[in-house]
Design a protein around this motif. Structure first.
Motif: not given
Length: 160
Positions: A56-59, A111-113, A123-124
């Motif tokens: 995810d671009a924010t992370r 645990i992946s979000r 992937y967050l």
């Protein structure tokens, strides 16, 4: 890479039919677990470009550097999946990733979000529940996965 090899994600399919179309950009994963599997395979192959593209671009980290990593990834075991289907916008995947480090067999339980933006899964972030050495000697209950990495239960593999 020989594309006729069984995919490293543990799906049982050939790499060419499984994760390679995602890595090449030919296809996009339609579920969170498909993205999880393809990212695991990308880690094994040290494919930093794919990992960044699916973060995810924010992370997303600015750089993924494998040059100092001394881990040999052995196998992926999916433990639980919550949501993350084609119709969902969020998903959770709990997994164990087995690896060898300095001759020791280890496992990371995470645990992946995942989140879906514009029809694509990303992937967050993830929370590592545990990480460390696996006591192979005492991990051979009849229904435990075999420590040889076959993906079979011990009773149907080395314990037969």
């Amino acid at each position: 890479m020989n594309t006729q090899l069984i995919c490293l994600c543990g799906s049982g399919f050939n790499y060419q039919e499984c994760c390679e179309p995602f890595h090449s950009g030919e296809k996009k994963p339609t579920t969170a677990v498909a993205l999880m599997r393809s990212r695991y395979t990308a880690y094994v192959l040290r494919n930093a470009v794919y990992l960044q593209e699916t973060w995810d671009a924010t992370r997303r980290p600015k750089l993924i550097d494998f040059s100092k990593e001394k881990i040999d990834w052995l196998r992926l075991e999916i433990i639980d999946i919550k949501k993350g289907e084609a119709k969902d916008s969020k998903g959770l995947v709990t997994f164990k990733a087995f690896y060898s480090q300095e001759g020791e067999m280890c496992v990371m339980n995470e645990i992946s979000r995942f989140t879906k933006n514009n029809g694509c899964w990303f992937y967050l972030d993830g929370v590592i529940k545990s990480m460390g050495k696996v006591d192979v000697q005492f991990n051979h209950g009849k229904n435990a996965l075999c420590s040889c990495g076959s993906g079979k239960k011990f009773k149907r593999c080395c314990g037969a």
